[in-house]
Motif scaffolding. Structure first.
Motif, PDB file in Angstrom:
ATOM      1  N   ALA A 141       1.647   2.513  18.746  1.00 30.94           N
ATOM      2  CA  ALA A 141       2.581   3.186  18.051  1.00 30.94           C
ATOM      3  C   ALA A 141       1.650   3.612  16.511  1.00 30.94           C
ATOM      4  O   ALA A 141       1.972   4.783  16.226  1.00 30.94           O
ATOM      5  CB  ALA A 141       3.979   2.477  17.575  1.00 30.94           C
ATOM      6  N   PHE A 142       1.202   2.697  16.078  1.00 32.94           N
ATOM      7  CA  PHE A 142       0.314   2.993  14.884  1.00 32.94           C
ATOM      8  C   PHE A 142      -0.570   4.012  14.871  1.00 32.94           C
ATOM      9  O   PHE A 142      -0.931   5.118  14.274  1.00 32.94           O
ATOM     10  CB  PHE A 142      -0.433   1.675  14.300  1.00 32.94           C
ATOM     11  CG  PHE A 142      -1.253   1.860  13.253  1.00 32.94           C
ATOM     12  CD1 PHE A 142      -0.926   1.997  11.975  1.00 32.94           C
ATOM     13  CD2 PHE A 142      -2.741   2.186  13.413  1.00 32.94           C
ATOM     14  CE1 PHE A 142      -1.706   2.560  10.624  1.00 32.94           C
ATOM     15  CE2 PHE A 142      -3.529   2.477  12.710  1.00 32.94           C
ATOM     16  CZ  PHE A 142      -3.090   2.620  11.088  1.00 32.94           C
ATOM     17  N   ASP A 143      -1.356   3.866  16.172  1.00 37.81           N
ATOM     18  CA  ASP A 143      -2.300   4.854  16.525  1.00 37.81           C
ATOM     19  C   ASP A 143      -1.805   6.315  16.577  1.00 37.81           C
ATOM     20  O   ASP A 143      -2.515   7.407  16.047  1.00 37.81           O
ATOM     21  CB  ASP A 143      -3.143   4.588  18.017  1.00 37.81           C
ATOM     22  CG  ASP A 143      -4.161   5.259  18.117  1.00 37.81           C
ATOM     23  OD1 ASP A 143      -5.168   5.783  17.254  1.00 37.81           O
ATOM     24  OD2 ASP A 143      -4.497   6.054  19.477  1.00 37.81           O
ATOM     25  N   LEU A 176      -3.060  -3.043   6.053  1.00 37.39           N
ATOM     26  CA  LEU A 176      -1.900  -2.550   7.036  1.00 37.39           C
ATOM     27  C   LEU A 176      -1.988  -2.728   8.365  1.00 37.39           C
ATOM     28  O   LEU A 176      -1.032  -3.241   8.999  1.00 37.39           O
ATOM     29  CB  LEU A 176      -1.638  -1.046   6.885  1.00 37.39           C
ATOM     30  CG  LEU A 176      -0.409  -0.263   7.316  1.00 37.39           C
ATOM     31  CD1 LEU A 176       0.934  -1.055   6.921  1.00 37.39           C
ATOM     32  CD2 LEU A 176      -0.463   1.326   7.409  1.00 37.39           C
ATOM     33  N   PHE A 177      -3.283  -2.961   8.798  1.00 39.19           N
ATOM     34  CA  PHE A 177      -3.752  -3.018  10.188  1.00 39.19           C
ATOM     35  C   PHE A 177      -3.630  -4.370  10.631  1.00 39.19           C
ATOM     36  O   PHE A 177      -2.965  -5.286  11.393  1.00 39.19           O
ATOM     37  CB  PHE A 177      -4.882  -2.648  10.576  1.00 39.19           C
ATOM     38  CG  PHE A 177      -4.857  -2.407  12.160  1.00 39.19           C
ATOM     39  CD1 PHE A 177      -4.612  -1.251  12.659  1.00 39.19           C
ATOM     40  CD2 PHE A 177      -5.648  -3.347  12.922  1.00 39.19           C
ATOM     41  CE1 PHE A 177      -4.622  -1.233  14.161  1.00 39.19           C
ATOM     42  CE2 PHE A 177      -5.727  -3.357  14.210  1.00 39.19           C
ATOM     43  CZ  PHE A 177      -5.022  -2.151  14.866  1.00 39.19           C
ATOM     44  N   LEU A 178      -3.853  -5.209   9.301  1.00 38.41           N
ATOM     45  CA  LEU A 178      -3.717  -6.594   9.329  1.00 38.41           C
ATOM     46  C   LEU A 178      -2.189  -6.965   9.315  1.00 38.41           C
ATOM     47  O   LEU A 178      -2.040  -8.120  10.205  1.00 38.41           O
ATOM     48  CB  LEU A 178      -4.287  -7.387   8.254  1.00 38.41           C
ATOM     49  CG  LEU A 178      -5.954  -7.421   8.117  1.00 38.41           C
ATOM     50  CD1 LEU A 178      -6.430  -7.849   6.807  1.00 38.41           C
ATOM     51  CD2 LEU A 178      -6.439  -8.350   9.218  1.00 38.41           C
ATOM     52  N   GLU A 197       5.596   5.315   5.667  1.00 38.49           N
ATOM     53  CA  GLU A 197       6.266   5.775   7.049  1.00 38.49           C
ATOM     54  C   GLU A 197       5.781   4.725   8.073  1.00 38.49           C
ATOM     55  O   GLU A 197       6.689   4.306   8.915  1.00 38.49           O
ATOM     56  CB  GLU A 197       5.444   7.133   7.197  1.00 38.49           C
ATOM     57  CG  GLU A 197       5.879   7.644   8.707  1.00 38.49           C
ATOM     58  CD  GLU A 197       7.218   8.309   8.673  1.00 38.49           C
ATOM     59  OE1 GLU A 197       7.476   8.745   9.936  1.00 38.49           O
ATOM     60  OE2 GLU A 197       7.976   8.342   7.632  1.00 38.49           O
ATOM     61  N   VAL A 198       4.571   4.041   7.983  1.00 32.30           N
ATOM     62  CA  VAL A 198       4.284   3.317   8.927  1.00 32.30           C
ATOM     63  C   VAL A 198       5.105   2.115   8.907  1.00 32.30           C
ATOM     64  O   VAL A 198       5.599   1.591   9.997  1.00 32.30           O
ATOM     65  CB  VAL A 198       2.726   2.976   8.975  1.00 32.30           C
ATOM     66  CG1 VAL A 198       2.338   1.649   9.913  1.00 32.30           C
ATOM     67  CG2 VAL A 198       1.881   4.152   9.416  1.00 32.30           C
ATOM     68  N   ASN A 239       6.694  -7.497   6.499  1.00 29.96           N
ATOM     69  CA  ASN A 239       5.832  -8.236   5.720  1.00 29.96           C
ATOM     70  C   ASN A 239       4.848  -7.424   4.899  1.00 29.96           C
ATOM     71  O   ASN A 239       3.715  -7.809   4.434  1.00 29.96           O
ATOM     72  CB  ASN A 239       4.891  -9.030   6.637  1.00 29.96           C
ATOM     73  CG  ASN A 239       4.148  -8.126   7.694  1.00 29.96           C
ATOM     74  OD1 ASN A 239       4.402  -7.069   7.985  1.00 29.96           O
ATOM     75  ND2 ASN A 239       3.098  -8.916   8.453  1.00 29.96           N
ATOM     76  N   VAL A 240       5.038  -6.125   4.544  1.00 31.57           N
ATOM     77  CA  VAL A 240       4.492  -5.201   3.880  1.00 31.57           C
ATOM     78  C   VAL A 240       5.373  -4.617   2.498  1.00 31.57           C
ATOM     79  O   VAL A 240       6.559  -4.196   2.732  1.00 31.57           O
ATOM     80  CB  VAL A 240       4.138  -3.939   4.677  1.00 31.57           C
ATOM     81  CG1 VAL A 240       3.473  -2.737   3.687  1.00 31.57           C
ATOM     82  CG2 VAL A 240       3.140  -4.459   5.686  1.00 31.57           C
ATOM     83  N   THR A 241       4.563  -4.511   1.140  1.00 35.71           N
ATOM     84  CA  THR A 241       5.061  -3.979   0.108  1.00 35.71           C
ATOM     85  C   THR A 241       4.021  -2.979  -0.308  1.00 35.71           C
ATOM     86  O   THR A 241       2.989  -3.285  -0.342  1.00 35.71           O
ATOM     87  CB  THR A 241       5.393  -4.791  -0.870  1.00 35.71           C
ATOM     88  OG1 THR A 241       6.297  -5.721  -0.751  1.00 35.71           O
ATOM     89  CG2 THR A 241       5.823  -3.940  -2.179  1.00 35.71           C
TER      90      THR A 241
END
Length: 212
Positions: free
Chosen positions: A27-29, A84-86, A112-113, A121-123
């Motif tokens: 989905a990320f790709d 972000l990928f981590l 968006e991602v 787990n992202v800010t």
């Protein structure tokens, strides 16, 4: 020898992840390709080799993160690499990634991602790192292709504690940057070979301080 996956299957062969994580990567790709078609997230010449140059390149940092590290601050997150990928592949529920990026359009992609893939787990921090001492204390600070080592340490110092570890991804001039930085900084450095480029290295830096 450098590893060079060119697809999801080859990526998983090089860096095994769960089926659920594979679905998130796919989905990320799709989002990454959609956004890079209209926004300069990374060098256009690197998109075809993204599974190696961006995805595996980022993933190789995960085993280097200390188990006790919970607060990861990424400087100049750009197109989402490495942090972000981590965050996408990290299954530690207590770990949180703060992505600092000054360019609003790139932050729009990062948000968006995070929203579409439900990455709790992202800010995303749309600001310059110099303006955000409130991100202290970082357990780990990461950066890729942002600035030379001396500048990276200067950016990191205000958000660091005595326990902060830096993981900086460097290319062929890593030793040259270390030599220059040693004139202004004291530090303990460990070199980790890159899995994606034979001339690249990953610098693990601890106990850094301005030289007296």
């Amino acid at each position: 020898m450098a590893e060079t996956p060119t697809s999801l299957d080859e990526f998983v062969a090089a860096f095994p992840v769960s089926r659920e994580t594979q679905d998130r990567i796919a989905a990320f790709d799709a989002l990454f390709l959609e956004w890079t078609a209209r926004l300069n997230l990374v060098a256009k010449s690197s998109i075809q080799d993204r599974w190696t140059r961006h995805y595996l390149d980022s993933s190789q940092l995960l085993p280097l993160l200390p188990k006790e590290a919970k607060r990861i601050v990424d400087l100049g997150s750009g197109g989402g690499f490495p942090a972000l990928f981590l965050a996408l592949i990290d299954d530690d529920p207590k770990r949180h990634y703060f992505l600092v990026e000054s360019i609003a359009k790139k932050c729009a992609f990062l948000r968006e991602v995070a929203i579409r893939l439900e990455l709790s787990n992202v800010t995303i921090v749309n600001d310059r790192i110099e303006n955000r001492p409130d991100l202290r204390p970082a357990d780990v600070v990461t950066a890729r292709a942002l600035a030379d080592l001396s500048k990276l340490l200067a950016y990191t110092l205000p958000i660091s504690s005595v326990r902060t570890m830096c993981i900086f991804m460097k290319g062929e001039k890593a030793q040259e940057e270390l030599t220059a930085a040693s004139r202004q900084w004291t530090m303990d450095v460990t070199h980790h070979p890159s899995r994606t480029h034979e001339a690249a290295t990953i610098l693990e830096i601890r106990n850094f301080a301005r030289a007296r």
